[in-house]
Write an enzyme that holds these catalytic residues in place. Structure first.
Site, mmCIF file in Angstrom:
data_model
loop_
_atom_site.group_PDB
_atom_site.id
_atom_site.type_symbol
_atom_site.label_atom_id
_atom_site.label_comp_id
_atom_site.label_asym_id
_atom_site.label_seq_id
_atom_site.Cartn_x
_atom_site.Cartn_y
_atom_site.Cartn_z
ATOM 1 N N TYR A 50 5.994 -1.281 17.287
ATOM 2 C CA TYR A 50 6.560 -2.174 16.351
ATOM 3 C C TYR A 50 7.052 -3.409 17.168
ATOM 4 C CZ TYR A 50 10.100 -3.641 12.911
ATOM 5 O OH TYR A 50 10.828 -4.195 11.789
ATOM 6 N N GLY A 86 6.688 2.133 1.497
ATOM 7 C CA GLY A 86 7.641 1.747 0.098
ATOM 8 C C GLY A 86 7.764 2.880 -1.046
ATOM 9 N N ASN A 102 0.873 -1.180 -0.032
ATOM 10 C CA ASN A 102 -0.140 -0.053 0.011
ATOM 11 C C ASN A 102 0.928 1.043 0.262
ATOM 12 O OD1 ASN A 102 1.029 0.329 2.498
ATOM 13 N ND2 ASN A 102 -1.025 0.397 3.821
#
Ligand code: NAD
Ligand code: UDP
Length: 314
Positions: free
Chosen positions: A146, A36, A32
């Site tokens: 995370y 990236g 998505n």
């Protein structure tokens, strides 16, 4: 084989996707673009056996194609500035995203691989980190989104394995670097290289005595491919045991690119692990694997990539 790879537009995903395509597999890449890059998808689109599926995998993985042999779940922001900017999305992709990927693997009777992290060890009290160490994580700190997402992801992967007999793999990736990272990624390798290339001060957080061990991306990809060929459901560390203080690492990069550049010390972020080095005894024995790329060589390729990006931006 036909492989669905989440996070294919990311740094690791693009290299892994390319290797799988080179090895003759078909790859469906789901991303998505939260962290990236479209230019990473462009590398994969050179291969006719690649198919892009733009999707938020935390919401759903609307894959309708032929039977899959593998689902490989690599989607997740990975740099501390990215996951701290998107803490809820990071928790979701580790939780719902992992579950959606596991459900898809089960539907297709496919094998499943989870990209986990050395961050499950938190600020480790054991050094080096061996897979049997349970870690030292602050669940409510700024890295908790995370670390806990990945710890949950490991737990649900083992639950699907134990409950449904899913053929699963878990890799714990230690700091990895190379071309195709984002220049603005915020991680230490990209920061130092791009600061030095721009003639700016290199920013060392704290006194620089904290340590990390840096693995070149092709070594990681080789370890992943080897683990695909071995049946082992418990986590496997993949990293390079060569350990550096961050101060020494800054000096190495500065001396290579801009020996006159200043090294500037900034405050240490909260919960930053003080030391990190993988124990890779298991990967050596199980996979006959160890990193083979010296730091000098990996840095050369990475610096060349970012120099070229800078030239084309000018
Ligand atoms: P990255 O940010 O470059 O790549 C992650 C990719 O996942 C990006 O393309 C992003 O857009 C995508 N993504 C995130 N959330 C998504 C969602 N909900 N739906 C679809 N796509 C989504 O990071 P990376 O360094 O390539 O890391 C890849 C994986 O490896 C991550 O799971 C990360 O936790 C793990 N890992 C990486 C390192 C490292 O040093 N690079 C270390 C430990 C673990
Ligand atoms: N770091 C630093 N300067 C930077 C970026 C990072 O000194 O510009 C330090 C950071 O505090 C940490 C180490 O480098 O101790 C590795 O940071 P990174 O964000 O790459 O990954 P981490 O291993 O912390 O997830």
């Amino acid at each position: 084989m036909r492989i669905l790879l989440t996070g294919s537009a990311g740094f690791v995903g693009s290299h892994l996707g390319e290797r799988l395509l080179e090895d003759g597999h078909e790859v469906v890449g789901a991303d998505n673009y939260i962290s990236g890059q479209r230019r990473n998808t462009a590398f994969l689109e050179d291969y006719p056996a690649f198919e892009a599926l733009e999707a938020d995998v935390s919401h759903a993985i609307a894959y309708q194609g032929p039977a899959l042999d593998w689902v490989m779940h690599f989607a997740s922001p990975a740099s501390p500035p990215h996951y701290q900017k998107h803490p809820i999305e990071t928790l979701m992709v580790g939780a719902q995203g992992t579950q959606n990927a596991l459900v898809l693997a089960r539907e297709h009777r496919a094998k499943f691989m989870l990209a986990s992290t050395s961050e499950v060890y938190g600020d480790p009290l054991e050094h080096p980190q061996v897979e049997t160490y349970w870690g030292n994580v602050n669940p409510i700190g700024i890295r908790g989104c995370y670390d806990e997402a990945k710890r949950y992801a490991e737990a649900i992967t083992m639950a699907y394995h134990r409950t449904h007999g899913l053929d699963t793999r878990i890799i714990r990736i230690f700091n990895t670097y190379g071309p195709r990272m984002r220049a603005d990624d915020g991680r230490v390798v990209t920061n130092f290289i791009n600061q030095a290339l721009a003639g700016e001060p290199l920013t060392v957080y704290g006194d620089g005595s904290q340590t990390r061990s840096f693995q070149y991306v092709s070594d990681l990809v080789e370890g992943i491919v080897r683990l695909m060929g071995v049946v082992h459901h418990e986590p496997v560390n993949l990293g390079n045991p060569d350990e550096y203080t961050i101060q020494a690492f800054a000096e190495i990069i500065r001396n290579r690119i801009a020996p006159a550049a200043e090294i500037r010390h900034l405050p240490m972020p909260q919960d930053d692990p003080k030391q990190r080095r993988p124990d890779i005894t298991k990967a050596r024995a199980l996979l006959g694997w160890e990193p083979v790329t010296p730091l000098e060589q990996g840095l050369e390729a990475t610096i060349a990539y970012f120099s070229k990006l800078l030239e084309t931006a000018l």
